[in-house]
Every structure is written in C-alpha cells, then in structure tokens.
Motif scaffolding. Structure first.
Motif, PDB file in Angstrom:
ATOM      1  N   ARG A 181       0.821  -1.222   0.000  1.00 13.36           N
ATOM      2  CA  ARG A 181       0.000   0.000   0.000  1.00 13.36           C
ATOM      3  C   ARG A 181       0.851   1.266   0.000  1.00 13.36           C
ATOM      4  N   TRP A 182       2.187   1.107  -0.097  1.00 12.42           N
ATOM      5  CA  TRP A 182       3.060   2.279  -0.142  1.00 12.42           C
ATOM      6  C   TRP A 182       3.109   2.772  -1.588  1.00 12.42           C
ATOM      7  N   GLN A 183       2.243   3.700  -1.894  1.00 12.67           N
ATOM      8  CA  GLN A 183       2.062   4.159  -3.268  1.00 12.67           C
ATOM      9  C   GLN A 183       2.623   5.549  -3.531  1.00 12.67           C
ATOM     10  N   ALA A 184       2.923   6.291  -2.481  1.00  8.99           N
ATOM     11  CA  ALA A 184       3.396   7.665  -2.648  1.00  8.99           C
ATOM     12  C   ALA A 184       4.259   8.034  -1.451  1.00  8.99           C
ATOM     13  N   HIS A 185       4.878   9.232  -1.541  1.00 11.63           N
ATOM     14  CA  HIS A 185       5.696   9.690  -0.418  1.00 11.63           C
ATOM     15  C   HIS A 185       4.840   9.801   0.837  1.00 11.63           C
ATOM     16  N   ILE A 186       5.449   9.488   1.968  1.00 15.69           N
ATOM     17  CA  ILE A 186       4.747   9.559   3.236  1.00 15.69           C
ATOM     18  C   ILE A 186       4.390  11.007   3.552  1.00 15.69           C
ATOM     19  N   GLY A 187       3.116  11.216   3.877  1.00 19.63           N
ATOM     20  CA  GLY A 187       2.636  12.557   4.201  1.00 19.63           C
ATOM     21  C   GLY A 187       2.296  12.690   5.670  1.00 19.63           C
ATOM     22  N   ARG A 188       1.729  13.820   6.023  1.00 19.91           N
ATOM     23  CA  ARG A 188       1.441  14.117   7.416  1.00 19.91           C
ATOM     24  C   ARG A 188       0.537  13.081   8.076  1.00 19.91           C
ATOM     25  N   GLU A 189      -0.332  12.454   7.291  1.00 20.34           N
ATOM     26  CA  GLU A 189      -1.260  11.482   7.864  1.00 20.34           C
ATOM     27  C   GLU A 189      -0.548  10.240   8.404  1.00 20.34           C
ATOM     28  N   HIS A 190       0.744  10.091   8.020  1.00 21.96           N
ATOM     29  CA  HIS A 190       1.515   8.949   8.495  1.00 21.96           C
ATOM     30  C   HIS A 190       2.654   9.349   9.432  1.00 21.96           C
ATOM     31  N   PHE A 191       2.758  10.617   9.771  1.00 24.25           N
ATOM     32  CA  PHE A 191       3.851  11.056  10.630  1.00 24.25           C
ATOM     33  C   PHE A 191       3.719  10.455  12.027  1.00 24.25           C
ATOM     34  N   GLY A 192       4.872  10.177  12.610  1.00 24.83           N
ATOM     35  CA  GLY A 192       4.914   9.738  13.993  1.00 24.83           C
ATOM     36  C   GLY A 192       5.243  10.886  14.914  1.00 24.83           C
ATOM     37  N   VAL A 193       5.701  10.548  16.104  1.00 28.03           N
ATOM     38  CA  VAL A 193       6.028  11.532  17.135  1.00 28.03           C
ATOM     39  C   VAL A 193       7.448  11.242  17.629  1.00 28.03           C
ATOM     40  N   ASP A 194       8.230  12.293  17.859  1.00 30.64           N
ATOM     41  CA  ASP A 194       9.583  12.105  18.379  1.00 30.64           C
ATOM     42  C   ASP A 194       9.563  11.421  19.738  1.00 30.64           C
ATOM     43  N   VAL A 195      10.618  10.647  19.988  1.00 29.70           N
ATOM     44  CA  VAL A 195      10.837  10.055  21.311  1.00 29.70           C
ATOM     45  C   VAL A 195      11.790  10.941  22.111  1.00 29.70           C
ATOM     46  N   HIS A 196      12.894  11.362  21.485  1.00 29.05           N
ATOM     47  CA  HIS A 196      13.891  12.141  22.210  1.00 29.05           C
ATOM     48  C   HIS A 196      13.259  13.421  22.767  1.00 29.05           C
ATOM     49  N   GLY A 197      13.603  13.700  24.010  1.00 25.94           N
ATOM     50  CA  GLY A 197      13.134  14.934  24.636  1.00 25.94           C
ATOM     51  C   GLY A 197      11.752  14.869  25.249  1.00 25.94           C
TER      52      GLY A 197
END
Length: 336
Positions: A131-147
C-alpha cells in the motif's frame, strides 16, 4: 536423604538442568500441561517435595492434594498466579527469578515506546501489504521520542532500567511513582518523584512496571486515562490486569489518549476478537518481555539453583516469603 526427594518439573528446562535435578531427586518432567496429561501431573504433584517450572498451574485445592510439597520455584519474577497466602500457611517456600530478566524486559518496553511513537508496525504493514504508493505525508507522521517526558509507574528494577534508557539514550526527562523516594535514580538521571495523578497529567509516555496485586488491580482505569494528555501513549510491561482493558479500548477509540504499546493483557493469549488486535494505534506483542534465549536460560538456571539450594537446606538465592525461608533454614541447621 537426597535420593528421597521427588520433584515435578514443568516447561522451559534444558536437558542439562533436568540432569542436575536428577542428581538430587527423582524428577517427573512435563514438557507441557494438557487435558490429556493433567491427571498424571496431579498424581505426580501429590508425591512431590518440589515443583519447578514456567507458567505453573497451582491453586489452593491442588496444594491440599500435595501434602509433601516443600518448595515451589517459579521461572518468573511475578508470582500473582500462585496462592502465596495458602503457601505461607503451609510453610511452603516460594522462589522466583528477579534481576535476570530486568534488562530484557526494559528492552521490550523501550521497543514498544519506539513502535508506538513512530508507528512502526502500522507503517511496516503499509509496505508489507503493497500500500506504499506515494511519499509519506502528514497522515503517516509519527512523534519524536527524544526529549519527551517519560513517566515510570513503579520504579523498581525494571522501571529504573527503562528510565536509564530514556534519560541517557534519548534525553528524556523522567518522572516516577514509587512507595519511597529513589535517591540514586534522582541523582543519576535527574528523575523526579510524582504522585500518580500528577505523573499521568505531565508525561508524554506512561510506562507501567508495577507488580500486580490488590492495590494495582485496574490502577489505570477510565479516570486515570482521562488525566493523561490526548497526545500521550501508554506502555504496559507489568501485568494486563493493572489496566482496565475495556476502559483502555474506549479511550483509544475516542482519542482520549493517542496510542498504546502492550505486552500483557487481561486474558492471555489475548482473544482474537479483541479490538486491541486490530487497532492501528495499538502495538500488541504476545508477552515477550523476557523472551530471549539468553534471558530464559538464565531464569531457568536461577530457578534450578533456588530449588536445589532449598532442598539441600542451604536456602535459595531469591525467595519470596522470607518468613518461611528463615523457618526452613533454621530447622535445617537444627537438624544438623
């Protein structure tokens, strides 16, 4: 006298470990317990002086049918599955395997932290399923761990090891709950002690590492989840029943919290129809906290050491019920 001992062994023991037990006792080994061999197991238990194994099945009714039983050596750090009060009344020594699984379980907890924050399982499945058909956009962003602020509920051995990984490896401010202050944790990591309600409100990631007992049953319920940030994640490597599972499911579905990483569940194996099995914001693993070759071998070895030491009168390395231990070792010295 050693030849008179009888031991029942269940699961997780190597040939070398069984051979060591066989040098001091008659051993009946059950590689697994099923409906087909349950009666055979109960008959063996009724004759046994010692019981050793992983995922031990033992209740008060079974204890009553095992009049010779003197020592139970569980290949686990937790013992909430065993009838401790009844064992204390009978003077049965209970041994467990702390310390040796600390680092492996902390590794598992941090893997769940990483996976929930960066949505690793969800996005790996995106690739796996084509299902990886295009560049990853905001709907797939994760969250930083550091800090991010890491909240440890239960700063014992495992909780402290998780805190070290977060503070030293990822620059995470650490908050913790504990019945007493942890000066070493505060001095080495800058960790700060908080009451549970305050920790839940301040932490970006809440990691559970408390033992399960009457006081921690459903410690994390609907009210506790409501105190957490909506952007926060919950990670549980303690026991499933520390969390009110229906309340957690509801909180995840309604966006009360963002995600959960779970290695333990109210019922294990987790039912296949549980919503937790299919929720995109849940990373669920099948209770793998200590499941490495090295750690499981070390746990079994410690359990064998405990049983051999207890039956020999020297005492085990890691006993749960110290009162019974003092009584048993005192009687042994008197007999000598």
């Amino acid at each position: 006298m050693g030849e008179a001992w009888r031991i029942v062994a269940v699961r997780r023991l190597s040939e070398a470990q069984l051979a060591r037990l066989s040098r001091i006792a008659e051993v009946e080994y059950f590689e697994d317990l099923t409906d087909d061999n349950r009666e055979e197991f109960l008959a063996a238990l009724s004759r046994a002086h010692g019981l050793i194994g992983g995922k031990l099945e033992l209740d008060e009714a079974m204890l009553a049918e095992a009049p010779a039983l003197r020592v139970v050596s569980t290949i686990s750090v937790g013992y909430d599955h065993l009838p401790l009060a009844a064992m204390n009344r009978r003077g049965i020594l209970l041994c467990h395997t702390p310390d040796v699984l600390t680092e492996s379980t902390a590794d598992t907890a941090f893997a769940l932290i990483m996976a929930t924050q960066r949505r690793l399982v969800e996005l790996a499945n995106l690739v796996r399923e084509g299902r990886w058909q295009a560049h990853i956009g905001r709907e797939h962003f994760g969250v930083d761990v550091h800090g991010k602020t890491l909240g440890i509920v239960g700063a014992g051995r495992i909780g402290a090891a998780i805190a070290r990984r977060g503070a030293l490896g990822f620059g995470m401010p650490v908050l913790y709950t504990a019945s007493t202050p942890k000066p070493e944790l505060e001095a080495s990591l800058g960790a700060q002690r908080r009451e549970l309600d305050t920790l839940l409100a301040e932490a970006d990631i809440v990691c559970l590492s408390v033992p399960y007992n009457a006081d921690t049953h459903h410690l994390i319920d609907a009210a506790a989840l409501a105190r957490m940030k909506s952007s926060a994640a919950l990670v549980n490597v303690a026991r499933g029943r520390v969390v009110d599972e229906p309340a957690l499911i509801d909180a995840l579905q309604r966006g009360v919290i963002r995600a959960a990483g779970l290695d333990v569940f109210a019922e294990e194996p987790m039912p296949g129809d549980s919503p937790l099995a299919s929720m995109a914001n849940v990373v669920a693993t099948p209770h793998i906290g200590s499941a490495t070759h090295e750690t499981r071998e070390a746990m079994a070895q410690l359990a064998v050491d405990n049983l051999v030491g207890a039956l020999a009168g020297r005492g085990p390395r890691t006993a749960v019920n110290e009162t019974v231990l003092r009584r048993a070792t005192g009687e042994s010295r008197e007999a000598q």
